[in-house]
Motif scaffolding. Structure first.
Motif, PDB file in Angstrom:
ATOM      1  N   VAL A 115      -7.939  -3.907   8.604  1.00  0.00           N
ATOM      2  CA  VAL A 115      -7.354  -2.863   9.459  1.00  0.00           C
ATOM      3  C   VAL A 115      -6.930  -3.454  10.795  1.00  0.00           C
ATOM      4  O   VAL A 115      -5.831  -3.184  11.300  1.00  0.00           O
ATOM      5  N   LEU A 116      -7.781  -4.294  11.375  1.00  0.00           N
ATOM      6  CA  LEU A 116      -7.481  -4.916  12.668  1.00  0.00           C
ATOM      7  C   LEU A 116      -6.290  -5.860  12.556  1.00  0.00           C
ATOM      8  O   LEU A 116      -5.395  -5.867  13.411  1.00  0.00           O
ATOM      9  N   VAL A 117      -6.274  -6.667  11.488  1.00  0.00           N
ATOM     10  CA  VAL A 117      -5.156  -7.600  11.276  1.00  0.00           C
ATOM     11  C   VAL A 117      -3.853  -6.831  11.091  1.00  0.00           C
ATOM     12  O   VAL A 117      -2.812  -7.197  11.656  1.00  0.00           O
ATOM     13  N   LEU A 118      -3.888  -5.744  10.317  1.00  0.00           N
ATOM     14  CA  LEU A 118      -2.687  -4.950  10.074  1.00  0.00           C
ATOM     15  C   LEU A 118      -2.172  -4.336  11.379  1.00  0.00           C
ATOM     16  O   LEU A 118      -0.961  -4.362  11.657  1.00  0.00           O
ATOM     17  N   THR A 119      -3.073  -3.800  12.189  1.00  0.00           N
ATOM     18  CA  THR A 119      -2.670  -3.176  13.457  1.00  0.00           C
ATOM     19  C   THR A 119      -1.964  -4.170  14.371  1.00  0.00           C
ATOM     20  O   THR A 119      -0.866  -3.904  14.878  1.00  0.00           O
ATOM     21  N   LEU A 120      -2.577  -5.336  14.581  1.00  0.00           N
ATOM     22  CA  LEU A 120      -2.011  -6.317  15.507  1.00  0.00           C
ATOM     23  C   LEU A 120      -0.745  -6.957  14.936  1.00  0.00           C
ATOM     24  O   LEU A 120       0.205  -7.249  15.685  1.00  0.00           O
ATOM     25  N   SER A 121      -0.704  -7.168  13.622  1.00  0.00           N
ATOM     26  CA  SER A 121       0.489  -7.759  13.003  1.00  0.00           C
ATOM     27  C   SER A 121       1.685  -6.824  13.143  1.00  0.00           C
ATOM     28  O   SER A 121       2.796  -7.257  13.486  1.00  0.00           O
ATOM     29  N   VAL A 122       1.463  -5.535  12.889  1.00  0.00           N
ATOM     30  CA  VAL A 122       2.541  -4.552  13.037  1.00  0.00           C
ATOM     31  C   VAL A 122       2.981  -4.481  14.495  1.00  0.00           C
ATOM     32  O   VAL A 122       4.185  -4.412  14.789  1.00  0.00           O
ATOM     33  N   TRP A 149      -7.711  -4.829   1.026  1.00  0.00           N
ATOM     34  CA  TRP A 149      -7.830  -6.170   1.610  1.00  0.00           C
ATOM     35  C   TRP A 149      -6.486  -6.891   1.691  1.00  0.00           C
ATOM     36  O   TRP A 149      -6.368  -7.927   2.337  1.00  0.00           O
ATOM     37  N   PHE A 150      -5.455  -6.310   1.052  1.00  0.00           N
ATOM     38  CA  PHE A 150      -4.112  -6.883   1.211  1.00  0.00           C
ATOM     39  C   PHE A 150      -3.585  -6.686   2.637  1.00  0.00           C
ATOM     40  O   PHE A 150      -2.546  -7.230   2.998  1.00  0.00           O
ATOM     41  N   GLY A 151      -4.318  -5.875   3.430  1.00  0.00           N
ATOM     42  CA  GLY A 151      -3.935  -5.716   4.820  1.00  0.00           C
ATOM     43  C   GLY A 151      -3.920  -7.043   5.567  1.00  0.00           C
ATOM     44  O   GLY A 151      -3.164  -7.223   6.531  1.00  0.00           O
ATOM     45  N   ILE A 152      -4.739  -7.990   5.109  1.00  0.00           N
ATOM     46  CA  ILE A 152      -4.780  -9.307   5.756  1.00  0.00           C
ATOM     47  C   ILE A 152      -3.456 -10.042   5.561  1.00  0.00           C
ATOM     48  O   ILE A 152      -3.045 -10.848   6.412  1.00  0.00           O
ATOM     49  N   VAL A 153      -2.757  -9.740   4.466  1.00  0.00           N
ATOM     50  CA  VAL A 153      -1.479 -10.401   4.180  1.00  0.00           C
ATOM     51  C   VAL A 153      -0.445 -10.075   5.260  1.00  0.00           C
ATOM     52  O   VAL A 153       0.518 -10.827   5.462  1.00  0.00           O
TER      53      VAL A 153
END
Length: 468
Positions: free
Chosen positions: A381-388, A437-441
């Protein structure tokens, strides 16, 4: 009254047309109308994957957020005028020179904003939906009810942000206490009724159960905050003297591992001393996201909490990207024209400051994960937020350079912005619904973000040098 109202309308048009160009700005409501018209034909397809009641919730939440943003920008308008056009001021801030009371001027200002943005944002969507309904067989009463309820939704957001902003101008502590009390009341309401407070949102009730009683209720929800804001409003800046110790050199030393630490230090000092860090964090970040979370959680009857959490993570990333606008709203490259820097240097400093501000969305989304009971998925969730957030930042820099708040109403820019963001959100929304967990992608979004930023450097450096 009519003279001041008409002059305020002309003032609003001239500001926007000067900033964005008359044609680009005139085409903006045409774009909204086209989106409403085409959306009518997509309703059967959307109905196969999402209950239409959920779509109604999302649209009303968006217009509530629009009202909040318009109200917040209206209160910053005088500072924007000064920084963009020199020693200029809005008519709303002319109480000292006009033979009119501040409250009278503020009342006309509110009426002007209501009509102006109704014509700009609300009427085109309703008109597009109404025209499409004649071709799709949708009962005409539905787009009419939607037009009325969206108007109330927009005005609810605008009225409450006016009230909260006027309270904030008088006392930040009082606003903090008020927000805490409101939060506690929501918790008590949830505990006593077992229902989400957003389900009692009057414009939403008005759309589903249209009646004279619900209409009057929605009207009073709007008028009371406006009256309270009117009684508390004052155009005068508080005559308090603040003394700040020199922070430039210590901050430069702290940021020495960043590119252009002096410019980044200047941005952070400006944000802190102007109060924008606190004010923008409340009105442009926390308040919108809390409201969106309440509305999204209304959908949990049909959608499990996990997909909603990842959807909210992407929304948080999009809103977090607007922190770049905080850093550029009162700035233009002309401020730096006499310094030995170019456009890429200035944008790089803004990215540095933007990166420091990302601690706010990181902490916020982490708290949401904990409160929703999904701390196991904190990392994706954290990776997805910052990546977006960084991806949308890259798109913003490429499309708008140092003027995101200026070019936002350009129809061409908005179409490109929505397309580029929509494609990425659709991809990662599908991936995370299949496997969280694909959110890390989504970390791979940093690659196109970097490409867009480099393209933005070249594009806007040529524009500032007069090379097209």
């Amino acid at each position: 009254m009519s003279g001041l109202f008409l002059n305020m309308m002309k003032e609003e048009w001239r500001i926007h047309s000067t900033m964005f160009g008359s044609l680009n700005f005139a085409l903006f409501p045409v774009l909204i109308l086209a989106m409403g018209f085409m959306g009518t034909f997509l309703i059967p397809l959307i109905g196969n994957t999402m209950p239409l009641s959920d779509l109604v919730i999302i649209i009303h939440a968006n217009y509530l957020m629009l009202g909040i943003m318009v109200g917040a920008f209206g209160l910053l308008g005088n500072e924007v005028m000064n920084r963009r056009f020199g020693q200029a001021s809005l008519l709303a801030y002319s109480a000292r020179t006009l033979p009119l009371t501040p409250r009278y001027i503020f009342t006309i200002f509110v009426l002007k904003d209501t009509l102006y943005y109704f014509i700009l944002w609300i009427l085109p969507l309703g008109a597009g939906f109404l025209i499409g309904s004649f071709l799709t067989g949708i009962p005409v009463i539905i787009p009419i009810r939607l037009l009325v309820s969206l108007t109330f939704s927009f005005l609810t957001g605008m009225s409450f942000v006016f009230l909260l902003s006027t309270i904030y101008e008088r006392s930040a502590r009082v606003l903090g206490v008020l927000l805490i009390v409101t939060g506690l009341c929501c918790i008590v309401l949830i505990f006593l009724t077992g229902q989400n407070p957003a389900s009692f949102f009057p414009p939403l009730l008005l759309f589903h159960h249209f009646s004279i009683l619900s209409f009057i209720g929605s009207f009073f929800v709007i008028i009371f905050p406006f009256i309270a804001a009117l009684l508390l409003y004052s155009p005068d800046i508080k005559a308090t003297e603040k003394v700040y110790h020199s922070r430039m050199k210590p901050l430069i030393r702290s940021l020495k591992w960043f590119p252009n630490p002096a410019l980044a230090a200047k941005d952070m000092i400006d944000l802190w001393r102007s109060g924008s860090v606190i004010g923008q964090s409340i009105f442009s970040f926390l308040l919108p996201l809390v409201i969106i979370w309440f509305f999204l959680s209304l959908l949990d009857e049909y959608v499990s909490i996990l997909p909603l959490l990842f959807t909210f993570a992407m929304i948080t990333g999009i809103i977090a990207s607007t922190m770049y606008t905080w850093l550029t709203m009162f700035d233009s490259f002309s401020v730096y024209a006499l310094l030995p820097v170019d456009v890429p240097d200035v944008i790089t400093s803004k990215i540095t400051s933007f990166s420091l501000l990302q601690i706010i969305p990181a902490i916020f989304i982490s708290c949401i994960c904990v409160l929703s009971g999904e701390i196991f998925y904190l990392l994706p969730v954290l990776v997805l937020t910052l990546s977006v957030s960084y991806y949308v930042l890259g798109v913003t820099i490429w499309l708008t350079g140092l003027s995101p708040s200026v070019l936002v109403y350009s129809a061409r820019v908005m179409v490109q912005y929505f397309l580029l963001i929509g494609v990425a959100m659709a991809i990662f929304g599908s991936l995370t619904s299949f496997e969280p967990w694909f959110g890390i992608v989504s970390v791979f979004l940093f690659i196109p973000a970097y490409v867009f930023i480099r393209m933005g450097f070249r594009r806007w450096d040529r524009v500032e040098q007069g090379i097209f």
